[in-house]
Design a protein around this motif. Structure first.
Motif, PDB file in Angstrom:
ATOM      1  N   UNK A  21       0.835  -1.192   0.000  1.00 37.93           N
ATOM      2  CA  UNK A  21       0.000   0.000   0.000  1.00 37.93           C
ATOM      3  C   UNK A  21       0.873   1.246   0.000  1.00 37.93           C
ATOM      4  N   UNK A  22       0.466   2.259  -0.746  1.00 46.24           N
ATOM      5  CA  UNK A  22       1.189   3.527  -0.812  1.00 46.24           C
ATOM      6  C   UNK A  22       0.232   4.617  -1.266  1.00 46.24           C
ATOM      7  N   UNK A  23       0.630   5.871  -1.087  1.00 50.11           N
ATOM      8  CA  UNK A  23      -0.190   6.984  -1.567  1.00 50.11           C
ATOM      9  C   UNK A  23      -0.404   6.881  -3.067  1.00 50.11           C
ATOM     10  N   UNK A  24       0.644   6.531  -3.805  1.00 52.00           N
ATOM     11  CA  UNK A  24       0.537   6.433  -5.255  1.00 52.00           C
ATOM     12  C   UNK A  24      -0.443   5.345  -5.666  1.00 52.00           C
ATOM     13  N   UNK A  25      -0.376   4.196  -5.045  1.00 54.01           N
ATOM     14  CA  UNK A  25      -1.281   3.101  -5.381  1.00 54.01           C
ATOM     15  C   UNK A  25      -2.726   3.464  -5.050  1.00 54.01           C
ATOM     16  N   UNK A  26      -2.936   4.084  -3.904  1.00 49.05           N
ATOM     17  CA  UNK A  26      -4.290   4.482  -3.510  1.00 49.05           C
ATOM     18  C   UNK A  26      -4.851   5.488  -4.515  1.00 49.05           C
ATOM     19  N   UNK A  27      -4.035   6.473  -4.894  1.00 53.23           N
ATOM     20  CA  UNK A  27      -4.475   7.482  -5.857  1.00 53.23           C
ATOM     21  C   UNK A  27      -4.780   6.856  -7.208  1.00 53.23           C
ATOM     22  N   UNK A  28      -3.909   5.963  -7.670  1.00 53.16           N
ATOM     23  CA  UNK A  28      -4.150   5.268  -8.946  1.00 53.16           C
ATOM     24  C   UNK A  28      -5.462   4.486  -8.908  1.00 53.16           C
ATOM     25  N   UNK A  65     -11.573  11.405   2.584  1.00 52.55           N
ATOM     26  CA  UNK A  65     -11.742  11.288   1.134  1.00 52.55           C
ATOM     27  C   UNK A  65     -11.511  12.621   0.430  1.00 52.55           C
ATOM     28  N   UNK A  66     -11.756  13.733   1.113  1.00 55.42           N
ATOM     29  CA  UNK A  66     -11.482  15.031   0.490  1.00 55.42           C
ATOM     30  C   UNK A  66      -9.981  15.221   0.298  1.00 55.42           C
ATOM     31  N   UNK A  67      -9.200  14.780   1.276  1.00 50.06           N
ATOM     32  CA  UNK A  67      -7.745  14.837   1.136  1.00 50.06           C
ATOM     33  C   UNK A  67      -7.301  13.984  -0.048  1.00 50.06           C
ATOM     34  N   UNK A  68      -7.932  12.840  -0.224  1.00 54.79           N
ATOM     35  CA  UNK A  68      -7.619  11.986  -1.366  1.00 54.79           C
ATOM     36  C   UNK A  68      -8.030  12.654  -2.673  1.00 54.79           C
ATOM     37  N   UNK A  69      -9.166  13.329  -2.684  1.00 59.70           N
ATOM     38  CA  UNK A  69      -9.607  14.024  -3.889  1.00 59.70           C
ATOM     39  C   UNK A  69      -8.590  15.088  -4.302  1.00 59.70           C
ATOM     40  N   UNK A  70      -8.025  15.793  -3.332  1.00 58.72           N
ATOM     41  CA  UNK A  70      -7.011  16.797  -3.639  1.00 58.72           C
ATOM     42  C   UNK A  70      -5.766  16.139  -4.236  1.00 58.72           C
ATOM     43  N   UNK A  71      -5.420  14.966  -3.718  1.00 62.75           N
ATOM     44  CA  UNK A  71      -4.282  14.239  -4.274  1.00 62.75           C
ATOM     45  C   UNK A  71      -4.574  13.792  -5.707  1.00 62.75           C
ATOM     46  N   UNK A  72      -5.808  13.383  -5.969  1.00 68.45           N
ATOM     47  CA  UNK A  72      -6.207  12.998  -7.320  1.00 68.45           C
ATOM     48  C   UNK A  72      -6.093  14.196  -8.263  1.00 68.45           C
ATOM     49  N   UNK A  74      -4.223  16.801  -7.928  1.00 64.35           N
ATOM     50  CA  UNK A  74      -2.817  17.128  -8.132  1.00 64.35           C
ATOM     51  C   UNK A  74      -2.145  16.130  -9.054  1.00 64.35           C
ATOM     52  N   UNK A  75      -2.575  14.882  -8.973  1.00 62.08           N
ATOM     53  CA  UNK A  75      -2.028  13.851  -9.862  1.00 62.08           C
ATOM     54  C   UNK A  75      -2.376  14.166 -11.324  1.00 62.08           C
ATOM     55  N   UNK A  76      -3.608  14.588 -11.575  1.00 64.92           N
ATOM     56  CA  UNK A  76      -4.009  14.940 -12.934  1.00 64.92           C
ATOM     57  C   UNK A  76      -3.157  16.095 -13.455  1.00 64.92           C
ATOM     58  N   UNK A  77      -2.924  17.098 -12.593  1.00 68.59           N
ATOM     59  CA  UNK A  77      -2.081  18.230 -12.984  1.00 68.59           C
ATOM     60  C   UNK A  77      -0.666  17.751 -13.292  1.00 68.59           C
ATOM     61  N   UNK A  78      -0.118  16.905 -12.411  1.00 70.34           N
ATOM     62  CA  UNK A  78       1.241  16.418 -12.615  1.00 70.34           C
ATOM     63  C   UNK A  78       1.398  15.647 -13.907  1.00 70.34           C
ATOM     64  N   UNK A  79       0.438  14.763 -14.191  1.00 67.83           N
ATOM     65  CA  UNK A  79       0.495  13.989 -15.437  1.00 67.83           C
ATOM     66  C   UNK A  79       0.386  14.907 -16.649  1.00 67.83           C
ATOM     67  N   UNK A  80      -0.502  15.895 -16.568  1.00 64.70           N
ATOM     68  CA  UNK A  80      -0.720  16.804 -17.694  1.00 64.70           C
ATOM     69  C   UNK A  80       0.512  17.663 -17.976  1.00 64.70           C
TER      70      UNK A  80
END
Length: 234
Positions: A21-28, A65-72, A74-80
């Motif tokens: 388990x990791x932040x990256x896996x959870x976000x993915x 879950x809101x904290x996770x949504x923010x990570x999601x 940010x992940x979209x921004x990072x990928x873009x």
């Protein structure tokens, strides 16, 4: 300098199924579930089931879950923005930023519709804002105006990108029905009551298309006209 945030070391804990388990896996996993099932999939219960872990384990990585949504988000921004390097032509660089944002949202339309209006307060977003404000400063705008105009730019980009993503996220039948409206319902309007629509009847199908590129071009042309520094190509 790339706007992609460097990966941070993460604690990795095995789940019942042996997955680390990791932040990256959870976000993915959250991104995948939202893409498959919509916003209702963002719950610790469903994430726990998908990851094969006790839902409470997720709180070691995200407060809620809101904290996770923010990570999601940010992940979209990072990928873009991965690999983006602002160039000497600030107008061209802003146009590339805009195109990248839209592509990132279209890659995850259901998640983008949830996250477009949030401030992530995370590394990828901060780097993107740094790049955008820096481009406004390079155009010669003084700091107060650079910030205001960057806000106008990014709000326009995010709004149009989110609108396109929301359209893509619609069920196919609804999306096709909306498209048909311009060639069916709007074609049948009374010419006397709606003379303007009658005049452009043959072009109304275009109202079902994305206005993203047109809106960005108009905004960049306006910015270039106002820039106190050396004029850039539009």
């Amino acid at each position: 300098m790339s706007t992609r945030a460097p990966r941070q070391p993460q604690r990795r804990r095995p789940t019942r199924s042996g997955v680390l388990l990791s932040e990256e896996l959870i976000t993915d996993t959250a991104l995948r579930l939202i893409g498959e099932h919509g916003p209702e999939a963002l719950s610790v219960r469903r994430l726990g089931a998908a990851l094969g872990c006790d839902p409470s384990a997720l709180y070691r990585y995200f407060r809620n879950t809101d904290d996770l949504l923010l990570a999601i988000a940010d992940r979209i921004i990072g990928d873009a923005m991965d690999g983006f390097t602002p160039g000497p032509d600030w107008v061209a660089s802003l146009r590339e930023m805009a195109s990248r944002v839209r592509a990132g949202y279209l890659a995850h339309p259901r998640a983008a519709a949830m996250a477009a209006y949030r401030v992530t307060r995370r590394e990828n977003e901060i780097r993107a804002v740094e790049a955008g404000v820096g481009l406004m400063l390079s155009a010669g705008f003084p700091p107060p105006e650079a910030v205001r105009l960057y806000l106008a730019f990014i709000d326009t980009v995010l709004s149009h990108a989110a609108l396109d993503a929301s359209c893509v996220a619609l069920p196919r039948q609804q999306r096709e029905a909306d498209q048909r409206a311009w060639t069916e319902a709007y074609q049948a309007v009374d010419p006397e009551a709606f003379p303007a629509l009658t005049t452009v009847r043959g072009e109304l199908r275009r109202l079902g298309e994305s206005s993203f590129d047109e809106a960005v071009d108009l905004l960049l042309a306006a910015l270039a006209a106002r820039a106190p520094g050396k004029a850039a190509r539009t």
